[in-house]
Design a protein around this motif. Sequence first.
Motif, short mmCIF file in Angstrom:
data_model
loop_
_atom_site.label_atom_id
_atom_site.label_comp_id
_atom_site.label_asym_id
_atom_site.label_seq_id
_atom_site.Cartn_x
_atom_site.Cartn_y
_atom_site.Cartn_z
N ASN A 69 22.97 21.54 -55.28
CA ASN A 69 22.02 21.73 -56.67
C ASN A 69 20.69 21.26 -56.15
N ASN A 70 20.13 22.22 -54.81
CA ASN A 70 19.00 21.23 -54.67
C ASN A 70 18.29 22.94 -54.20
N GLY A 71 18.55 24.20 -54.56
CA GLY A 71 18.11 25.19 -54.25
C GLY A 71 18.34 25.51 -52.86
N ASN A 72 17.90 27.14 -52.42
CA ASN A 72 18.14 27.30 -51.38
C ASN A 72 16.68 26.75 -50.27
N ASN A 73 17.68 25.62 -49.81
CA ASN A 73 17.02 24.64 -48.94
C ASN A 73 17.76 24.04 -48.02
N ASN A 74 19.44 25.14 -47.57
CA ASN A 74 19.71 24.59 -46.72
C ASN A 74 20.66 26.34 -45.85
N MET A 75 20.15 26.51 -45.02
CA MET A 75 20.98 27.77 -44.72
C MET A 75 21.41 27.85 -43.38
N THR A 76 21.90 28.37 -43.24
CA THR A 76 22.49 29.08 -41.79
C THR A 76 22.79 30.13 -41.49
N VAL A 77 21.97 30.79 -40.18
CA VAL A 77 22.13 32.00 -39.78
C VAL A 77 22.71 32.20 -38.13
N ALA A 78 23.77 33.24 -38.78
CA ALA A 78 24.45 33.34 -37.20
C ALA A 78 24.71 35.03 -36.84
N ASP A 79 24.71 34.95 -34.99
CA ASP A 79 24.44 36.86 -35.11
C ASP A 79 26.08 37.26 -35.61
N SER A 80 26.93 35.97 -35.18
CA SER A 80 28.30 36.55 -35.47
C SER A 80 29.13 35.21 -35.60
N GLY A 81 30.49 35.03 -36.14
CA GLY A 81 31.49 34.43 -36.52
C GLY A 81 32.72 34.71 -37.26
N ARG A 82 33.38 33.83 -37.00
CA ARG A 82 34.94 34.25 -37.85
C ARG A 82 35.19 33.21 -38.58
#
Length: 809
Positions: free
Chosen positions: A182-195
């Motif tokens: 609940n701290n906003g958008n401070n934790n983000m993960t970006v990946a090219d692909s995934g399953r």
Amino acid sequence: MKKLDLYLIKKFVGPFIVVFVIVVFALSLQFIWQYINELVGKGLSFGVIMEFMGWAACTLFPNEIPLATLLASIMTLGGLGERNELLAMKAAGVSLMRILTPLMIISVGITIAAFFTADRLVPYAYNKVYTLRADILRTRDEIKIPTGIFYDGIEGYILRVDERNEETDMMYGLIIYDHTANNGNNNMTVADSGRIEITPDKRNLIFNLYNGCSYNESNSMTFRDTTLELSRLRFDEQQLIIALDNYQFQRSESDNFSDELKALGIKRLRNDRDSIGHQLDSLAQRQLPRFMSTMGLNYLYQLDTIRKSSDFIGDFPTDSLRNTFTPEQEKRARRAAMSKVEMGREQLNNFSRETIHDATMIRRIDIESFIKFTLSLSCLLFFFVGAPLGAIIRKGGLGTPVIISIFFYLIYYIIDIIGRNLSKSGALAPWQGTLISTAVLLPISILLTRKSTQDSSLFNPETYKEFFRRIGKWISKRFHRFFNLFRKGGGRIRIVYMGTPDFAVAPLEKILQAGYEVAAVVTAVDKPSGRGLTMNESAVKKYAVAHDIPVLQPEKLKDPAFLEQLAALKANLFVVVAFRMLPKEVWQMPSLGTFNLHASLLPQYRGAAPINWAIIGGEKFTGVTTFFLDEQIDTGKIIFQESCPIEEYEDAGDLHDKLMVLGADLVLKTVDAIENHRVKPYEQTQDFRRALRLAPKLTRDNCHIDWTRSARDISLLIRGLSPYPSAWTTLVKEDGTSLGVKLYESYVVRTEDDGTPAGTITTDHKTWLEVRCGKDALRIQNLQLSGKKRMDIAPFLLGFREPEKYRFE
């Protein structure tokens, strides 16, 4: 058991089982349609869904068993009749009642089984259904991540997928926001692909991510250190595990809905009713002393309205009590009494609000208890509907019997639902609302059973040929009215309505309710009235304005401007009720003519005040007449007449209201007849056995009382002029002073002629005042002194001192 009985039972049981299964399946579909949104997307196993639908089907047994009995009985007897087996049995000397006997025994057994099903199985099934539904509602929908949009279906996370390969189930262009802290958008993960995959226990969601980066920003700042930290971690392969809650169906450990009314048997329902009833009684016992204390009551018998006055000792001196109180003391006493009444009423309202929930629960419990009996009894009644019908129509299979069965069952079901709703709302007692469908079904079953034993041709088409011919004739008449909208010559009838007082409002309202077009209303011009000389509108104008009808108020009916306006309306019928005399230029204008409503049976009592003069003339009957206008007053050809009696107690006001309703119906009948060309007017003819009486305008002179006339004539005059304009006389004192008096109510007292002058007053000073007439005497009951209010005779006598010094002239 004879072979015939065994054969009949086999013929009945087979269709009953087949039809019961079909009905269970058909009626169970409503649960699929009703709860489909709650079942789909939950990932429920086939066993859970079938269990839910199975228990749901059990709740419908009370409705399914009667319908199956009806269908099976029609199919069995209809099949026997279609194959001529029924005819062969009758030819062998076996009566229809003997044929039905084994089937009656089976249906009695079905009735008993239906009762125990409704009392034992159905409550248990409702409990299971309620519990399973609650468990299903707690289960979250399956995770299905769409492409191209942000998805928030996983608690604490927001995901976005650009593309998906359906064959390999590989996702491309992933963005995952972690909001678990609940701290906003401070934790983000970006990946090219995934399953993505879910663990077998559905407790965790596993993301296998490839070629991406994780961003974690610290948004915590202190007074001394206001810098923000950003950590970035690149990876070739990473596994993200997300915990899931309530994504797996979990059963409740216990049944939580065993207290619901539909989940209770008769025994529990009775226990609950006794508990709630005891609670209501206890509340009433607590409220009663408080109510008695508030109202100043000392004993319970003071609330008993059955006790007679003879139970009390002594006579209460009301006259002396009135004289002992000063006006101020009387006001205080009245205020105190009103205060107690208001307090008592408030306590009763509070008691009603406190008990309304318990009373409603008792009513619902009673309804549920009665339903278990009535639905079971309907199985037996439906047998006596279906079996005779099958014997009469002689058709088996699933064709005609199904149509007839559904027709009868729908009638029963609709009436049953209406009765239950009326019972729930309190309009009917629970036993009345639940038994109303049985009360309708019982005579039908008796009638059909009787007809079948008499080999009635109840369903012979020739029997109904004449009936449907009459129905067709009635419908054609109604269509004739509809097609008048499009007939040549200007469409449906257009009406101009002419009237002024309240008497003319009711016919206008009837015409509008019947759907006729009123092009305009013609009424009297507004006139100033009252002390403030405020403009007073006629009753007809007020009604017309409220219903957006154009209003014409000409001062002169021959005014060219008014005649031009009237012609521009292009009306083909004028209706006149309580309006002034029309000139020929007006009444001959419409193509269908102009008719008037007159409040007498013409030709008697032609004139302006027929209601008043009919009573004054001592008539036993009067009525209303519609007639076409001509050049004379009230002499046109009669269209219709309706008569009604004049009761002994009726005055002009009462008769006015009665004739207003009767006249409104007659006006509508006349308009309908004119529109459909069913009018046959006839000339007015005088009955030479009685004199022709007129109804001239009421004036001050003909409203004055002549005390030399008989008491009966004077009493009729008072009734005929009450409440308006009222009969009047003069109260004269010995010293020559006089005062005008209006009389409203009186009755005749038979007396001997002792030479007392007419107008002489006698009284007991308390309850009655009697006036000597030319014959007999008249007792006055209600009157009004000039400048005073109207009052009964008793309060008048309180202030009427020395009556022997007065007389009426």
